[in-house]
Write an enzyme that holds these catalytic residues in place. Structure first.
Site, PDB file in Angstrom:
ATOM      1  N   TYR D  50       0.863  -1.183   0.000  1.00 26.48           N
ATOM      2  CA  TYR D  50       0.000   0.000   0.000  1.00 26.48           C
ATOM      3  C   TYR D  50       0.897   1.230   0.000  1.00 26.48           C
ATOM      4  O   TYR D  50       1.988   1.224   0.574  1.00 26.48           O
ATOM      5  CB  TYR D  50      -0.911  -0.004   1.233  1.00 26.48           C
ATOM      6  CG  TYR D  50      -2.007  -1.055   1.184  1.00 26.48           C
ATOM      7  CD1 TYR D  50      -1.698  -2.402   1.344  1.00 26.48           C
ATOM      8  CD2 TYR D  50      -3.330  -0.711   0.971  1.00 26.48           C
ATOM      9  CE1 TYR D  50      -2.692  -3.379   1.293  1.00 26.48           C
ATOM     10  CE2 TYR D  50      -4.334  -1.679   0.918  1.00 26.48           C
ATOM     11  CZ  TYR D  50      -4.010  -3.014   1.080  1.00 26.48           C
ATOM     12  OH  TYR D  50      -4.982  -3.974   1.028  1.00 26.48           O
ATOM     13  N   GLU D  51       0.433   2.300  -0.613  1.00 21.46           N
ATOM     14  CA  GLU D  51       1.340   3.436  -0.849  1.00 21.46           C
ATOM     15  C   GLU D  51       1.743   4.157   0.432  1.00 21.46           C
ATOM     16  O   GLU D  51       2.642   4.983   0.421  1.00 21.46           O
ATOM     17  CB  GLU D  51       0.740   4.410  -1.868  1.00 21.46           C
ATOM     18  CG  GLU D  51      -0.490   5.133  -1.394  1.00 21.46           C
ATOM     19  CD  GLU D  51      -1.228   5.817  -2.549  1.00 21.46           C
ATOM     20  OE1 GLU D  51      -0.920   5.571  -3.708  1.00 21.46           O
ATOM     21  OE2 GLU D  51      -2.135   6.602  -2.258  1.00 21.46           O
ATOM     22  N   SER D  52       1.101   3.827   1.550  1.00 15.65           N
ATOM     23  CA  SER D  52       1.534   4.391   2.836  1.00 15.65           C
ATOM     24  C   SER D  52       2.895   3.861   3.257  1.00 15.65           C
ATOM     25  O   SER D  52       3.448   4.332   4.252  1.00 15.65           O
ATOM     26  CB  SER D  52       0.504   4.065   3.910  1.00 15.65           C
ATOM     27  OG  SER D  52       0.268   2.673   3.973  1.00 15.65           O
TER      28      SER D  52
END
Lengths: 260, 281, 281, 260
Positions: D50-52
């Protein structure tokens, strides 16, 4: 305490220039000793950074290399080397960078790359490492060096790192915004650049040192300040701190097996 | 594909003659065992990349395996010069080598750019320095916003990177801790990655979430070689063998002594020897 | 200089009308308490930078404090649109705002470049996308080695960055863990840095050496505000208050309801209220 | 199991396309559900990012946001967001990127920025987030979307992310080296681009769906493959896995206090 070596005087004179507010990019050797003596005497809150990524380190013994485990174990944090060079050095967060030199000229330009021609060197030295950007990214640069005509030369063979170039406003003309070399501490004297020409000028002689001794060990014609000080001799605390540090260091580094 | 293989196989399958290779480690975690295996296998015409080529590159150069070295500081850390590398540069012994010289900042950012999939690193560097005059790879761009001229170097993209790490998980994930250097970047910049580790643990559960880890799918081969960084050190496992670094200065000063030492300690040795070398450190 | 100050003082001394400011946090650790203090103090004409302007920027925009927003994703995470921001853009209510829009990749790398002291970020991005047509800050350079055209954006250099973190040491060093987002970069890119923390501990001794830490000398002010990220979360302290995020959609949909909510929950509240809001989360 | 909704079919059809070898850049919503159903059924070794910054995550419940704590707690490691975009996305390490769309055209170009003119929008949407570079950096792109004439349009208002542009070799002409959209999974059908023109072509209809239903909910004239499959209905395992996941998710997210 009356008995001290020129190298001890050089190291202690350098240590005295550092304050609790400084963030120092520390090299191995005399700079490392000076920074840690400062930390162990008058500047306990000084921030020491080694290019291996260790930030806010407080080694019990001096590292033999820039990346000894002791540096990491006593650091506030240890970052990756690209981050060190991007966020911390290039980011302009270092107030004082220390550099040594194989060759130094009167304007604080330094060679640690080659003696002779670059492509056909007489002596191939280790090279610059972090020095090219330390010289331009740190707020100011302190240079430590043992004087010798071989190393303090009229003209260096290679500009590993830029000091004041040809002097004057040469740094500004290249778009460099930091101060560059503001201090040269040798085993004989303390030098500072002339405010205009940027040539290093002797401001203080260590105890027992004469003008002739400085000139005889320097390859350029030395300028002396009008009023020349005597560098205060090391105090007992300073000297004991340095010698204890070096004794601890020698004991620690003599460990290790002989066979490899 | 089983990632866990003997070191000899990991080197044989991932390092070819003529490759551009990085054996990285910043004083800490230097992959000595992997380098010695490459020497035993007699790889030739290598382009060696490393910020601080120290003993292992001195050994490879002295054995005539390198045609080019890309570097920023060629010293025996805390001791002095690299005598085999000097002999190659100054006297073309045992062969001449090409050198491509950078600053640390440039080298670190070139690895970072390689890991980031970019063809170049852009940074503020080399101002007033002579290296751009002797290294044509150093170029510049002009910032479209400020007009500032910034230095560029090509990113590093090794064919293969070798590193040493503390731990692999059973799946082949790699944990590096302490002075982490440029190893993550050097690994991610490379086409192939070989890692030697001190030990294998089931998994990394319970460890801090933000540790430096290479997921197993970024790694081509893992070889378990306890002591594999000696005489460099592995944080949490064994200390740096400073005496050996000091000793290297004398060994490397003499061509004959160097050759004899290499024969005994590298050519006739195996990766298993490293575990014994770190006993008591 | 004592770094530890009440939040009202930290905001008063570090945020001025007209400033370029980043309140950063990537879902995790969003500095709600600091944003509410800025709202109470009525700062005007701010340029707000953030990858994901969510509730706090919706609130500031709704209160008329922003003249410009620099962003890459303007949504209520997992819920929907930002209704106060939409009202400002579509209807100039309560005032028009200028928008400078980027991709996440560009925003993250612009912070990174700011932290690295560079005037621009260079990356492979925006190919075929329309944003470069409407955002003149997106330019390009040509790689001197490969001829590839790469996108550039100006680096972010906020006047001040606000972040929330788990812990400060007694000296004012800051520890961030979990989803660390862009906070380190946003802080190091800024001229001034204000941090709210859950708690103060004597020091970080015994923690892992490679954690994400901002040394005390990079931070201008630290305010202890337990719960200060609510309804965002603080890893290891309290969970995300998803219900409040869902509720915001209705509150922000109506100008009157928004105004009443802000009066009650922000204007008439104090930073102490946050500790109570995270009870039981 | 015979009873399932079109959205369930869409999610499960997407899940089936994923393998143990894939490294997926996961967005919130249907892609997140699809990736986790794949992980919980036939692809336990799939890597979800996930881009987090969470790499190799395995959430027990679906995240409400891209940065929920659950993602970090179950991840192999969590990196900073700049690193995520530099080393992992731009570095070319992601095999599959998922994108949704407010508007989509037949060539897989996507708009999530504005409806109407950019400077005077009718509706200001959230914007692209990671999409512009996901679309060009991932090995290939899977698009999931519920069909509607409002969203599947002849011409999108804004190119938030680039698919195949005007079709053909448009990507290559822009110097893009990745495949772009290779799959479109809607609540009615599975579409793949024509190898030459790159226009999306319907290859499989979900159970009970007719050609007319697909055309009526699509704003461009739909092309159907010569041999049209029926998408296999969800298996019991697939459907139970998805519903259990959503039940756990609903239970977890109903927590939290109401007042703020």
């Amino acid at each position: 305490m009356t008995d001290f070596t020129p190298t001890e005087m050089m190291t202690i004179a350098a240590a005295r220039q550092l304050t609790n507010k400084d963030v120092c990019f520390v090299g191995i050797g005399a700079p490392s000793a000076a920074c840690n003596v400062a930390r162990l005497t008058h500047a306990p809150d000084i921030t020491l950074i080694y290019e291996s990524g260790t930030i806010g380190t407080a080694p019990e013994v001096l590292p033999l290399s820039i990346g000894d485990g002791e540096l990491c174990e006593t650091a506030l944090t240890t970052v990756a080397v690209p981050e060190m060079f991007r966020y911390w050095l290039q980011g302009g967060r270092i107030s004082i960078g220390f550099l040594g030199a194989a060759q130094l000229d009167r304007f604080g330009n330094i060679n640690t790359t080659v003696i002779g021609d670059y492509h056909h060197p007489k002596v191939r030295l280790p090279g610059g490492g972090g020095a090219p950007e330390i010289a331009t990214s740190c707020g100011e640069i302190y240079i430590t060096l043992k004087q010798a005509t071989r190393s303090m030369v009229e003209k260096i063979d290679f500009y590993t790192s830029f000091g004041h170039g040809d002097g004057g406003d040469h740094r500004q003309r290249l778009g460099i915004t930091t101060k560059g070399p503001t201090l040269l501490i040798t085993d004989l004297a303390i030098w500072r650049p002339d405010p205009d020409s940027k040539e290093f000028v002797v401001h203080s002689l260590h105890r027992g040192v004469t003008r002739d001794m400085v000139q005889e060990t320097c390859g350029w014609r030395v300028r002396f300040a009008d009023s020349l000080d005597e560098t205060p001799a090391p105090t007992t605390l300073e000297l004991e701190t340095l010698r204890d540090l070096q004794a601890r260091t020698a004991a620690a580094h003599s460990g290790g097996r002989r066979a490899a | 594909m089983n990632k866990f293989v003997p070191l000899s196989q990991a080197v044989r399958e991932n390092l070819n003659d003529g490759d551009v290779v990085a054996f990285e480690g910043f004083t800490h975690l230097i992959p000595h065992a992997a380098a010695h295996e490459a020497i035993r296998q007699g790889r030739k015409d290598l382009t060696l990349i490393r910020m601080t080529p120290d003993i292992i590159y001195d050994q490879m150069i002295g054995m005539g395996m390198a045609k080019k070295v890309v570097f920023s500081y060629a010293g025996n850390p805390g001791v002095g010069l690299l005598r085999r590398m000097r002999d190659a540069i100054e006297n073309q012994y045992p062969r001449g080598i090409e050198t491509v010289e950078h600053s640390h900042s440039a080298m670190a950012q070139a690895y970072e750019a390689g890991a980031a999939g970019l063809p170049l690193a852009v940074f503020r560097g080399y101002k007033g320095a002579d290296l751009p005059k002797v290294n044509p790879a150093i170029q510049s761009i002009t910032c479209p916003y400020t007009g500032e001229e910034l230095a560029t170097v090509p990113s590093h993209r090794p064919d293969v990177t070798f590193i040493h790490a503390q731990k692999a998980s059973a799946r082949g994930d790699i944990l590096i801790e302490g002075i982490i250097g440029v190893q993550k970047e050097a690994a991610l910049a490379a086409r192939r990655v070989v890692v030697t580790v001190e030990e294998v643990v089931p998994d990394f559960k319970g460890l801090h979430p933000n540790l430096c880890i290479l997921p197993h799918w970024t790694v081509n081969a893992v070889a378990v070689v306890p002591g594999g960084a000696h005489p460099s050190y592995t944080h949490g496992y064994y200390a740096r063998d400073n005496a050996t670094y000091l000793e290297w200065d004398a060994i490397s000063a003499d061509r004959e002594r160097f050759a004899a030492w290499m024969e005994e300690h590298v050519m006739q040795a195996t990766p298993d020897a490293f575990a014994e070398r770190v006993q008591g450190l």
